[in-house]
Scaffold this motif. Structure first.
Motif, PDB file in Angstrom:
ATOM      1  N   ALA A  12       2.447   6.059  -5.865  1.00 23.96           N
ATOM      2  CA  ALA A  12       1.921   6.220  -7.227  1.00 23.96           C
ATOM      3  C   ALA A  12       0.868   7.320  -7.287  1.00 23.96           C
ATOM      4  CB  ALA A  12       1.335   4.895  -7.716  1.00 23.96           C
ATOM      5  N   LYS A  13      -0.021   7.338  -6.316  1.00 20.82           N
ATOM      6  CA  LYS A  13      -1.059   8.360  -6.286  1.00 20.82           C
ATOM      7  C   LYS A  13      -0.459   9.743  -6.059  1.00 20.82           C
ATOM      8  CE  LYS A  13      -4.807   5.311  -4.987  1.00 20.82           C
ATOM      9  NZ  LYS A  13      -5.782   4.941  -3.969  1.00 20.82           N
ATOM     10  N   LYS A  14       0.582   9.818  -5.255  1.00 18.84           N
ATOM     11  CA  LYS A  14       1.276  11.088  -5.023  1.00 18.84           C
ATOM     12  C   LYS A  14       1.889  11.593  -6.325  1.00 18.84           C
ATOM     13  CE  LYS A  14       3.262  14.208  -2.328  1.00 18.84           C
ATOM     14  NZ  LYS A  14       2.515  15.232  -1.633  1.00 18.84           N
ATOM     15  N   ARG A  44       0.771  11.066  -9.324  1.00 15.68           N
ATOM     16  CA  ARG A  44      -0.325  11.573 -10.149  1.00 15.68           C
ATOM     17  C   ARG A  44      -0.744  12.973  -9.689  1.00 15.68           C
ATOM     18  NH1 ARG A  44      -1.339   9.707 -15.160  1.00 15.68           N
ATOM     19  NH2 ARG A  44      -0.325   7.706 -15.169  1.00 15.68           N
ATOM     20  N   GLU A  45      -0.776  13.186  -8.375  1.00 15.73           N
ATOM     21  CA  GLU A  45      -1.097  14.514  -7.844  1.00 15.73           C
ATOM     22  C   GLU A  45      -0.062  15.548  -8.270  1.00 15.73           C
ATOM     23  OE1 GLU A  45      -1.388  14.212  -3.613  1.00 15.73           O
ATOM     24  OE2 GLU A  45      -3.099  12.838  -3.705  1.00 15.73           O
ATOM     25  N   HIS A  97      -5.513  -2.908 -12.211  1.00 19.37           N
ATOM     26  CA  HIS A  97      -5.430  -2.468 -10.823  1.00 19.37           C
ATOM     27  C   HIS A  97      -3.989  -2.199 -10.391  1.00 19.37           C
ATOM     28  CE1 HIS A  97      -9.623  -3.294 -10.070  1.00 19.37           C
ATOM     29  NE2 HIS A  97      -9.492  -4.472 -10.656  1.00 19.37           N
ATOM     30  N   TRP A 126      -0.055  -0.315 -10.766  1.00 16.64           N
ATOM     31  CA  TRP A 126       0.739   0.827 -11.203  1.00 16.64           C
ATOM     32  C   TRP A 126       2.098   0.319 -11.644  1.00 16.64           C
ATOM     33  CZ3 TRP A 126      -1.338   5.597 -11.533  1.00 16.64           C
ATOM     34  CH2 TRP A 126      -2.487   5.870 -10.797  1.00 16.64           C
ATOM     35  N   SER A 145       8.888  13.601  -4.365  1.00 15.33           N
ATOM     36  CA  SER A 145       7.667  13.684  -3.563  1.00 15.33           C
ATOM     37  C   SER A 145       7.923  14.166  -2.144  1.00 15.33           C
ATOM     38  CB  SER A 145       6.970  12.323  -3.507  1.00 15.33           C
ATOM     39  OG  SER A 145       7.733  11.420  -2.748  1.00 15.33           O
ATOM     40  N   SER A 149       0.825  -1.210   0.000  1.00 10.42           N
ATOM     41  CA  SER A 149       0.000   0.000   0.000  1.00 10.42           C
ATOM     42  C   SER A 149       0.861   1.262   0.000  1.00 10.42           C
ATOM     43  CB  SER A 149      -0.950   0.014   1.198  1.00 10.42           C
ATOM     44  OG  SER A 149      -0.228   0.024   2.409  1.00 10.42           O
ATOM     45  N   LYS A 202      -1.033   3.208 -15.048  1.00 13.57           N
ATOM     46  CA  LYS A 202      -1.939   2.245 -14.428  1.00 13.57           C
ATOM     47  C   LYS A 202      -2.482   1.305 -15.489  1.00 13.57           C
ATOM     48  CE  LYS A 202      -5.459   1.749 -10.998  1.00 13.57           C
ATOM     49  NZ  LYS A 202      -6.309   2.386 -10.019  1.00 13.57           N
ATOM     50  N   THR A 238       1.432   2.061  -3.544  1.00 11.16           N
ATOM     51  CA  THR A 238       0.233   2.648  -4.138  1.00 11.16           C
ATOM     52  C   THR A 238       0.115   4.115  -3.755  1.00 11.16           C
ATOM     53  OG1 THR A 238      -0.871   0.507  -4.071  1.00 11.16           O
ATOM     54  CG2 THR A 238      -2.280   2.447  -4.302  1.00 11.16           C
ATOM     55  N   ARG A 239       0.397   4.442  -2.491  1.00 11.26           N
ATOM     56  CA  ARG A 239       0.357   5.847  -2.070  1.00 11.26           C
ATOM     57  C   ARG A 239       1.386   6.666  -2.829  1.00 11.26           C
ATOM     58  NH1 ARG A 239       0.084   3.685   3.136  1.00 11.26           N
ATOM     59  NH2 ARG A 239       2.185   4.393   3.605  1.00 11.26           N
TER      60      ARG A 239
END
Length: 77
Positions: free
Chosen positions: A27-29, A31-32, A43, A45, A59, A21, A40, A24-25
């Motif tokens: 990866a989402k960071k 994208r932000e 499901h 990344w 990041s 996880s 992606k 995943t965090r």
């Protein structure tokens, strides 16, 4: 080469001894931050190791040693 091979967020997290996880965090960071990677698929990344490293560096997410400092203390009775 290993640097050119795409890996999942979970594989990258495992390299650092982190839970999937965490990857995943990360990866989402990315994208932000407006990065074009990781990509992606379904499901998962995907990015190369050098791309993951760049995301981690940019990041500002810190890698911390989560081991308890108390485990090394001796109990005094």
């Amino acid at each position: 080469m290993e640097e050119d091979r795409e890996m999942t967020a979970k594989e990258f997290a495992t390299l650092y001894g982190k839970h999937g996880s965490w990857g995943t965090r990360l990866a989402k960071k990315a994208r932000e931050m407006g990065k074009l990677y990781p990509r992606k698929r379904g499901h998962y990344w995907f990015a190369t190791r050098s791309e993951w490293e760049a995301i981690l560096k940019e990041s500002g997410i810190q890698l911390r040693d989560r081991r308890s400092y108390r485990k090394n203390e001796k109990k005094e009775d």
